[in-house]
Design a protein around this motif. Structure first.
Motif, PDB file in Angstrom:
ATOM      1  N   PRO A  42      47.074  69.233  13.983  1.00  0.00           N
ATOM      2  CA  PRO A  42      47.436  68.783  12.628  1.00  0.00           C
ATOM      3  C   PRO A  42      48.770  68.055  12.565  1.00  0.00           C
ATOM      4  O   PRO A  42      49.036  67.344  11.589  1.00  0.00           O
ATOM      5  CB  PRO A  42      47.468  70.090  11.818  1.00  0.00           C
ATOM      6  CG  PRO A  42      47.579  71.186  12.826  1.00  0.00           C
ATOM      7  CD  PRO A  42      46.900  70.700  14.052  1.00  0.00           C
ATOM      8  N   GLU A  43      49.619  68.206  13.593  1.00  0.00           N
ATOM      9  CA  GLU A  43      50.894  67.484  13.620  1.00  0.00           C
ATOM     10  C   GLU A  43      50.684  65.992  13.860  1.00  0.00           C
ATOM     11  O   GLU A  43      51.560  65.184  13.562  1.00  0.00           O
ATOM     12  CB  GLU A  43      51.808  68.065  14.715  1.00  0.00           C
ATOM     13  CG  GLU A  43      52.339  69.447  14.421  1.00  0.00           C
ATOM     14  CD  GLU A  43      53.301  69.444  13.249  1.00  0.00           C
ATOM     15  OE1 GLU A  43      54.186  68.571  13.201  1.00  0.00           O
ATOM     16  OE2 GLU A  43      53.165  70.315  12.374  1.00  0.00           O
ATOM     17  N   THR A  44      49.547  65.629  14.416  1.00  0.00           N
ATOM     18  CA  THR A  44      49.239  64.221  14.670  1.00  0.00           C
ATOM     19  C   THR A  44      48.703  63.581  13.391  1.00  0.00           C
ATOM     20  O   THR A  44      47.749  64.062  12.802  1.00  0.00           O
ATOM     21  CB  THR A  44      48.198  64.089  15.794  1.00  0.00           C
ATOM     22  OG1 THR A  44      48.699  64.716  16.981  1.00  0.00           O
ATOM     23  CG2 THR A  44      47.902  62.633  16.090  1.00  0.00           C
ATOM     24  N   ASP A  45      49.347  62.502  12.976  1.00  0.00           N
ATOM     25  CA  ASP A  45      48.929  61.784  11.770  1.00  0.00           C
ATOM     26  C   ASP A  45      47.871  60.752  12.158  1.00  0.00           C
ATOM     27  O   ASP A  45      48.157  59.816  12.905  1.00  0.00           O
ATOM     28  CB  ASP A  45      50.149  61.104  11.131  1.00  0.00           C
ATOM     29  CG  ASP A  45      49.797  60.353   9.853  1.00  0.00           C
ATOM     30  OD1 ASP A  45      48.680  60.534   9.346  1.00  0.00           O
ATOM     31  OD2 ASP A  45      50.640  59.575   9.371  1.00  0.00           O
ATOM     32  N   LEU A  47      45.586  66.353  21.375  1.00  0.00           N
ATOM     33  CA  LEU A  47      46.504  65.710  20.431  1.00  0.00           C
ATOM     34  C   LEU A  47      45.773  65.264  19.168  1.00  0.00           C
ATOM     35  O   LEU A  47      46.298  65.388  18.059  1.00  0.00           O
ATOM     36  CB  LEU A  47      47.178  64.504  21.097  1.00  0.00           C
ATOM     37  CG  LEU A  47      48.272  64.816  22.122  1.00  0.00           C
ATOM     38  CD1 LEU A  47      48.716  63.542  22.813  1.00  0.00           C
ATOM     39  CD2 LEU A  47      49.467  65.496  21.458  1.00  0.00           C
ATOM     40  N   ALA A  48      44.551  64.740  19.325  1.00  0.00           N
ATOM     41  CA  ALA A  48      43.787  64.275  18.165  1.00  0.00           C
ATOM     42  C   ALA A  48      43.440  65.418  17.233  1.00  0.00           C
ATOM     43  O   ALA A  48      43.340  65.240  16.015  1.00  0.00           O
ATOM     44  CB  ALA A  48      42.512  63.571  18.630  1.00  0.00           C
ATOM     45  N   ILE A  57      38.317  59.002  16.275  1.00  0.00           N
ATOM     46  CA  ILE A  57      39.152  59.067  17.475  1.00  0.00           C
ATOM     47  C   ILE A  57      38.493  59.940  18.537  1.00  0.00           C
ATOM     48  O   ILE A  57      38.428  59.578  19.720  1.00  0.00           O
ATOM     49  CB  ILE A  57      40.556  59.592  17.130  1.00  0.00           C
ATOM     50  CG1 ILE A  57      41.304  58.591  16.254  1.00  0.00           C
ATOM     51  CG2 ILE A  57      41.351  59.885  18.397  1.00  0.00           C
ATOM     52  CD1 ILE A  57      41.580  57.264  16.924  1.00  0.00           C
ATOM     53  N   VAL A  58      37.998  61.107  18.125  1.00  0.00           N
ATOM     54  CA  VAL A  58      37.368  62.023  19.074  1.00  0.00           C
ATOM     55  C   VAL A  58      36.159  61.367  19.735  1.00  0.00           C
ATOM     56  O   VAL A  58      35.973  61.440  20.957  1.00  0.00           O
ATOM     57  CB  VAL A  58      36.969  63.337  18.376  1.00  0.00           C
ATOM     58  CG1 VAL A  58      36.026  64.157  19.265  1.00  0.00           C
ATOM     59  CG2 VAL A  58      38.206  64.163  18.037  1.00  0.00           C
ATOM     60  N   ARG A  59      35.308  60.702  18.942  1.00  0.00           N
ATOM     61  CA  ARG A  59      34.121  60.057  19.514  1.00  0.00           C
ATOM     62  C   ARG A  59      34.504  58.905  20.438  1.00  0.00           C
ATOM     63  O   ARG A  59      33.830  58.647  21.432  1.00  0.00           O
ATOM     64  CB  ARG A  59      33.209  59.563  18.394  1.00  0.00           C
ATOM     65  CG  ARG A  59      32.527  60.700  17.643  1.00  0.00           C
ATOM     66  CD  ARG A  59      31.414  60.192  16.754  1.00  0.00           C
ATOM     67  NE  ARG A  59      30.804  61.261  15.982  1.00  0.00           N
ATOM     68  CZ  ARG A  59      29.789  61.081  15.147  1.00  0.00           C
ATOM     69  NH1 ARG A  59      29.283  59.874  14.972  1.00  0.00           N
ATOM     70  NH2 ARG A  59      29.284  62.103  14.478  1.00  0.00           N
ATOM     71  N   THR A  60      35.584  58.199  20.111  1.00  0.00           N
ATOM     72  CA  THR A  60      36.055  57.118  20.984  1.00  0.00           C
ATOM     73  C   THR A  60      36.500  57.671  22.329  1.00  0.00           C
ATOM     74  O   THR A  60      36.183  57.126  23.386  1.00  0.00           O
ATOM     75  CB  THR A  60      37.217  56.354  20.321  1.00  0.00           C
ATOM     76  OG1 THR A  60      36.767  55.796  19.089  1.00  0.00           O
ATOM     77  CG2 THR A  60      37.720  55.248  21.220  1.00  0.00           C
ATOM     78  N   LEU A  66      52.493  64.608  25.135  1.00  0.00           N
ATOM     79  CA  LEU A  66      51.693  63.558  25.760  1.00  0.00           C
ATOM     80  C   LEU A  66      52.264  63.181  27.122  1.00  0.00           C
ATOM     81  O   LEU A  66      51.523  63.039  28.101  1.00  0.00           O
ATOM     82  CB  LEU A  66      51.642  62.338  24.846  1.00  0.00           C
ATOM     83  CG  LEU A  66      50.908  61.101  25.373  1.00  0.00           C
ATOM     84  CD1 LEU A  66      49.418  61.384  25.529  1.00  0.00           C
ATOM     85  CD2 LEU A  66      51.128  59.907  24.448  1.00  0.00           C
ATOM     86  N   VAL A  67      53.585  63.009  27.202  1.00  0.00           N
ATOM     87  CA  VAL A  67      54.237  62.635  28.459  1.00  0.00           C
ATOM     88  C   VAL A  67      53.984  63.692  29.529  1.00  0.00           C
ATOM     89  O   VAL A  67      53.617  63.380  30.668  1.00  0.00           O
ATOM     90  CB  VAL A  67      55.753  62.437  28.238  1.00  0.00           C
ATOM     91  CG1 VAL A  67      56.477  62.309  29.578  1.00  0.00           C
ATOM     92  CG2 VAL A  67      56.009  61.208  27.376  1.00  0.00           C
TER      93      VAL A  67
END
Length: 202
Positions: A140-143, A136-137, A29-32, A172-173
């Motif tokens: 740790p709360e992000t699955d 967000l990525a 995700i980070v690289r994307t 995020l919002v």
């Protein structure tokens, strides 16, 4: 509680044949995000499915948009899952153009938080979208899960799933819309049961 599943197609490929496949979904995700952060124009398709315990069938729809980040312009069309409610939206020159129920276009000035959301208009700084997403990525709360690699138009692609709980959705919002920077801001977070869980298939 409402849950939303959003299928997001990103123009990011899997590993070249000479490199080993990645196995850490957060790294993918980070690289994307890093690989696409410099894009000046992009075409995005979002397919959303909304589920609520009180509904017999899922709701939702699809949106196709072309975004010119440099010019701060957006052109989008969409409709509900059953094909009804078709709409068109264009944002350009400080105005929002939208189709009405009779198919005619209406022109309105962009006011309030909307200019902040769209590239920092209205005197506010543009949101740092890559920084918001990277934060967000990394949380740790992000699955974040790796579903595997699949064949796609550009070769082999990673299929990842990201699930944001309600608190992360509100974060995020705020990060993307800049509502906390609105002139008469003082925005209070709504109760968690009024915020949907968001799941992204990427």
């Amino acid at each position: 509680m409402t849950a939303a599943l959003i299928v997001l197609t990103v123009a990011a490929c899997g590993p070249p044949a000479s490199q080993p496949e990645l196995t850490d979904p957060r790294v993918i995700i980070v690289r994307t995000i890093q690989a696409t952060s410099g894009l000046r124009t992009m075409r995005v398709r979002l397919d959303a499915e909304l589920r609520d315990s009180s509904q017999q069938a899922p709701q939702g729809g699809a949106v196709d948009a072309v975004v010119d980040v440099a010019a701060g312009e957006v052109s989008a069309t969409g409709a509900a899952r059953d094909g009804t409610g078709q709409f068109g939206v264009i944002v350009a020159d400080g105005f929002l153009f939208a189709t009405s129920s009779n198919g005619r276009w209406m022109k309105t000035p962009m006011v309030g938080a909307l200019p902040l959301m769209l590239f920092g208009g209205g005197g506010g700084p543009a949101p740092n979208v890559p920084a918001v997403l990277l934060d967000l990525a990394d949380d740790p709360e992000t699955d974040v899960r790796l579903e595997g690699t699949i064949e796609c138009d550009t070769g082999r692609c990673y299929h990842t799933r990201v699930v944001l709980p309600q608190g992360q959705v509100w974060k995020l919002v705020v990060g993307l819309t800049g509502i906390d920077r609105a002139p008469n801001g003082n925005i209070q977070q709504p109760p968690l049961d009024q915020i949907p869980v968001l799941g992204f298939d990427i």
